[in-house]
Write an enzyme that holds these catalytic residues in place. Structure first.
Site, short mmCIF file in Angstrom:
data_model
loop_
_atom_site.label_atom_id
_atom_site.label_comp_id
_atom_site.label_asym_id
_atom_site.label_seq_id
_atom_site.Cartn_x
_atom_site.Cartn_y
_atom_site.Cartn_z
N SER A 199 0.86 -1.17 -0.09
CA SER A 199 0.09 -0.13 -0.10
C SER A 199 0.88 1.26 0.14
O SER A 199 1.65 1.42 -1.08
CB SER A 199 -0.82 0.03 1.08
OG SER A 199 -1.88 0.84 0.93
N ASP A 396 -7.85 -6.24 -5.87
CA ASP A 396 -7.70 -4.89 -5.10
C ASP A 396 -8.13 -3.61 -5.90
O ASP A 396 -7.73 -3.53 -7.24
CB ASP A 396 -6.17 -4.98 -4.81
CG ASP A 396 -6.05 -3.36 -3.86
OD1 ASP A 396 -6.91 -2.69 -3.07
OD2 ASP A 396 -4.96 -2.67 -4.19
N HIS A 453 -6.26 -6.40 -1.58
CA HIS A 453 -5.06 -5.67 -1.21
C HIS A 453 -3.91 -6.39 -0.40
O HIS A 453 -2.80 -6.31 -0.39
CB HIS A 453 -5.67 -4.56 -0.34
CG HIS A 453 -4.65 -3.47 -0.08
ND1 HIS A 453 -4.53 -2.53 -1.08
CD2 HIS A 453 -4.38 -2.79 0.98
CE1 HIS A 453 -3.64 -1.61 -0.66
NE2 HIS A 453 -3.60 -1.60 0.64
#
Length: 479
Positions: A199, A396, A453
């Site tokens: 991320s 994601d 994710h």
């Protein structure tokens, strides 16, 4: 210098004596080692004379890693005045005295690495709705000694004075923590070291790696003191690297992913026009001026008209588009577990757990850090020869694989042209296709199928294989 010790074989005092002898240029009367009680918790304390750093930890808490003979340490390292950064270290399950060392950082900015530890790649996970963890057979510490770090201060179990407001200002504190860790545990000096993140790790990974390389150069030139860190690998899944490419990817992915068509063709055109007229020029202004105001303004503009607008237009979880918006995934039983006072005491935690506190995020937002591109920094790290993996789960949305591929194809290094032109090929684990990838020299891109994710949660076997191959300083390959 290396020294291999086991707290199961030696008393703690013997360990401290052995470590003191192993520290270059130090002697027992310069460094301080003692135990102290703090809020009912007994800590082993190490004060390093060379840096002034203080490390307070408990050993073998019995929490999470219950494999016989595998040691763990958790507690705090001071990285400044009233700056207490929480760490949790797990020995490798196999060959810990020779295994490499890797550090894991979750993103945010301002999210705890306990997310990765308990939901993704740590020694334990919560299975089938259980309120207590069980061993994870695909933990990254199957192969490497693993260090999970809550940063910046104020995140997770870290507490105290938080001065960090950008990725660049976070890097020196991470380096200071690593230096303190090596001072206490010199047996890990000179081991191969890897940085893994996700991320906002698209910012953290390149910058932390670059800062370590700069410090290594300064140490070699005798311009600063410290331990050389043998950085060999950087892995970042579903990373946020470059706003201009990745805000556009929100629109492309929303219209073209294979799981959930979020935008109709007419909506796609509308958002693309908004991107070209409002978002892209704002990001360009940030890139050209570099000012906090312009970068913060660009974040506000692109978030309002692209990111938030698309999220609110459909019923989907931006971290896994296969899930509805009111059912975020994966489950978060671990946070309730970490709220238990007995667990906190066992691991030496001195603060209430905060998964992603807003204060840390707001500090980064005010400087416009989110909008700033770390593509050039990533390129420098790749060009330096470090093995780099950028990978993404294809379910994601928030840092989707289309944007990550665009970034990978834009990395500037000796193999850039070949990398951009190379076609993706199937990636298999024990004969099963779980993604597609390409590698040129020391850069690899991987798209992981059926993963949101937090890739290691969805595809743990694939994630472990990818981690091992990257830490072995080679491009990934099918098995």
């Amino acid at each position: 210098m290396h020294i291999s010790v086991s707290s199961t074989a030696l008393g703690l005092s013997a360990i401290f004596v052995a470590l003191a002898a192993a520290l270059p240029g130090s002697s027992a009367h310069l460094d301080k080692r003692y135990t102290e009680q703090r809020n009912g918790i007994s800590y082993n304390v190490f004060e390093h004379a060379g840096t002034g750093a203080k490390l307070s930890f408990v050993n073998n808490s019995g929490i999470c890693e219950t494999t016989s003979g595998v040691n763990q340490y958790s507690g705090y390292i001071s990285v400044g005045s009233d700056m207490n950064m929480f760490f949790w270290f797990f020995e490798a399950r196999e060959n810990p005295t020779t295994a490499p060392l890797a550090a894991w950082f979750n993103g945010g900015p301002g999210c705890s690495s306990m997310i990765g530890l308990f939901q993704e790649n740590g020694p334990c996970q919560f299975y089938n709705g259980s309120s207590t963890p069980s061993l994870n057979p695909y933990s990254f510490n199957n192969f490497a000694n693993m260090l999970y770090i809550d940063q910046p201060v104020g995140v997770g179990f870290s507490y105290g004075n938080d001065t960090v407001d950008s990725t660049v200002s976070a890097a020196p504190q991470v380096w200071a923590l690593l230096q303190s860790f090596y001072a206490q545990f010199p047996q890990y000096e000179s081991r191969d070291f890897g940085i893994f993140s996700e991320s906002y790790g698209g910012h953290y990974g390149p910058e932390f790696a670059s800062y370590i390389q700069q410090q290594n150069a300064d140490i070699s030139a005798s311009n600063t003191s410290g331990e050389h860190i043998n950085l060999v690998a950087v892995g970042i899944n579903n990373g946020w690297f470059d706003s201009k490419m990745q805000y556009k990817a929100y629109i492309d992915y929303s219209a073209n992913n294979s799981y959930n068509q979020i935008l109709s063709p007419s909506q796609y055109s509308k958002y693309m026009n908004t991107y070209e007229s409002d978002c892209a020029p704002a990001v360009d202004d940030c890139y050209s001026s570099g000012s906090g105001d312009s970068c913060s303004s660009a974040q506000d503009t692109c978030s309002l008209y692209i990111e938030e607008a698309i999220i609110q237009s459909g019923d989907f979880d931006p971290y896994d588009v296969r899930q509805p918006s009111d059912d975020p995934y994966p489950p978060s039983q671990y946070s309730s577990y970490l709220a238990d006072k007995s667990v906190q005491d066992a691991i030496g935690a001195q603060s209430q757990y905060q998964e992603c506190p807003n204060d840390a995020y707001q500090k980064f937002s005010k400087t416009g850090d989110n909008t700033r591109s770390f593509l050039a920094t990533l390129s420098d790290v790749v060009q330096s020869g470090v093995t780099v993996l950028v990978w993404a789960g294809d379910a994601d949305w928030i840092c989707n694989y289309m944007g990550v591929l665009a970034v990978a194809n834009s990395v500037s290094f000796d193999g850039s042209d070949d990398f951009k032109a190379k076609e993706l090929q199937p990636y298999t684990v024990n004969g099963k296709e779980t993604g597609k990838y390409k590698t040129v020299n020391n850069l690899t891109y991987l798209q992981v199928y059926a993963a949101g994710h937090e890739v290691p949660y969805y595809q743990p076997e694939t994630a472990l294989q990818v981690f091992i191959q990257t830490m072995q300083k080679k491009g990934i390959s099918s098995t």
